[in-house]
Design an enzyme around this catalytic site. Structure first.
Site, short mmCIF file in Angstrom:
data_model
loop_
_atom_site.label_atom_id
_atom_site.label_comp_id
_atom_site.label_asym_id
_atom_site.label_seq_id
_atom_site.Cartn_x
_atom_site.Cartn_y
_atom_site.Cartn_z
N LYS A 67 0.77 -1.55 -0.15
CA LYS A 67 0.11 0.27 -0.29
C LYS A 67 0.82 1.70 -0.17
O LYS A 67 1.63 1.63 0.67
CB LYS A 67 -1.25 0.01 1.21
CG LYS A 67 -2.17 1.52 1.04
CD LYS A 67 -2.78 1.47 2.46
CE LYS A 67 -2.77 2.12 3.88
NZ LYS A 67 -3.36 2.39 4.47
N THR A 221 -1.33 6.07 16.71
CA THR A 221 0.52 6.60 16.33
C THR A 221 1.14 5.49 15.14
O THR A 221 1.36 4.19 15.10
CB THR A 221 0.88 5.77 17.97
OG1 THR A 221 0.59 7.45 18.71
CG2 THR A 221 2.40 6.05 17.38
N LYS A 226 5.50 10.01 16.54
CA LYS A 226 3.62 10.12 16.99
C LYS A 226 3.94 10.10 18.34
O LYS A 226 4.08 8.68 19.12
CB LYS A 226 2.87 9.67 16.32
CG LYS A 226 2.13 10.40 15.78
CD LYS A 226 1.75 9.53 14.48
CE LYS A 226 0.85 10.55 12.92
NZ LYS A 226 0.12 9.61 12.35
N GLY A 292 -1.95 -0.07 17.65
CA GLY A 292 -2.56 -0.32 15.89
C GLY A 292 -1.68 0.18 15.26
O GLY A 292 -1.99 1.74 15.46
#
Length: 321
Positions: A67, A221, A226, A292
């Site tokens: 992706k 994050t 982040k 996640g």
């Protein structure tokens, strides 16, 4: 080569379809029959954008690909979603590109599916109050997927810009549930499950604000630097993730590991819980946290499902390439 345009995705896959696809790929990862390749994600020095790609290969499904895309913070003003992506699938036997799939909605669906899977396997069965931190585009998908996993009775919401919380209230109304905008102290004190879905680079939620027995799904994050919750909260919880390598480098756990509060060995793959090789939550007082980070195999799984469904319905565009 098959093309499945972005405009067709909404009519092809449901949240339930994506939940099943992601659940299977998490299990495959834990079985070591599927591998993610190193992530590239960088600021490009233009339009304040973050760009990168995630890729991998699942030997069970033969899903191979990547992706490509990222985050363009100015897109909302242009009538576009901030997250833009496209999935490329390749034939595992020949290496030929077999499909190009619009990835914007798929990314939202697979991200929501991942947090919902964590709620299914890690949240207390008696969880009644769901707290949402963040009210951007992705938050509505997160909320809908989460509400399918437990008999939630109330929804609490906090966002840096409170005027955006109407997005969450609308979903609550769809489900006939009360919604309340609250401060972080109240949200942490009353929520049994908390989903964080922001693009923050500074901790929002503190350990002192979270009660025992809470399950947190930290979904925002996915880049070095982040951070949505303070490192002390991560250290106080039992940590589960989609992939340990990403968790400690670009995920929520990166800060606790860097500060010496958490070891890589203490982080558990959610696939191990799905497969039954890890018990998951072990007590009603335990704080569990799902980090996640978003793995390429998730994207390949849902994109493969979209290609299959588009082919079945006769709406896949087949071109000579």
């Amino acid at each position: 080569m098959i093309i499945v345009p972005e405009r067709e995705i909404a009519g092809l896959l449901t949240l339930s379809d994506c939940f099943s696809a992601v659940e299977k790929v998490f299990a495959s990862m834990a079985n070591r029959s599927a591998n993610n390749f190193p992530v590239v994600r960088e600021a490009i020095g233009h339009a304040e954008a973050l760009y990168g790609f995630k890729s991998g290969f699942d030997r069970e499904s033969l899903a191979l690909g990547l992706k490509s895309g990222g985050f363009w913070p100015g897109n909302m003003a242009k009538g576009l979603t901030n997250h833009q992506s496209t999935v490329f699938l390749f034939d595992a036997d020949t290496g030929r590109c077999r499909a190009v799939v619009g990835g914007n909605l798929l990314t939202a669906l697979r991200t929501a599916a991942a947090s919902a899977i964590s709620i299914k396997y890690l949240a207390r069965k008696d969880a009644k109050v769901l707290g949402m931190i963040g009210a951007g585009h992705q938050s509505a998908f997160q909320l809908r997927a989460a509400l399918d996993q437990r008999g939630f009775e109330r929804i609490l919401g906090w966002n840096l810009h409170p005027e955006m919380l109407g997005r969450l209230e609308t979903v609550a109304q769809e489900r006939g549930l009360p919604f309340e905008a609250v401060d972080l102290d109240q949200l942490g004190a009353e929520s049994d499950v908390i989903i964080t879905i922001t693009s923050s680079f500074a901790p929002i939620l503190k350990a002192s604000q979270v009660k025992p027995g809470t399950h947190l799904a930290c979904m925002g994050t996915d880049t070095k630097g982040k951070q949505e919750v303070e490192a002390e909260l991560v250290a106080a919880a039992t940590i589960f993730t989609d992939e340990v390598a990403q968790s400690v480098t670009i995920g929520e756990a990166q800060h606790a590991v860097a500060e010496g509060l958490l070891t890589e060995q203490a982080i558990v793959e959610i696939g191990a819980v799905i497969n039954g090789t890890h018990p998951g939550r072990t007590s009603a007082q335990e704080i569990t946290l799902f980090d996640g980070t978003g793995v390429g195999l998730q994207d390949l799984a849902v994109a493969s499902a979209a290609v299959e469904r588009a082919t079945e319905k006769g709406i896949a565009i087949d071109i000579d390439f």
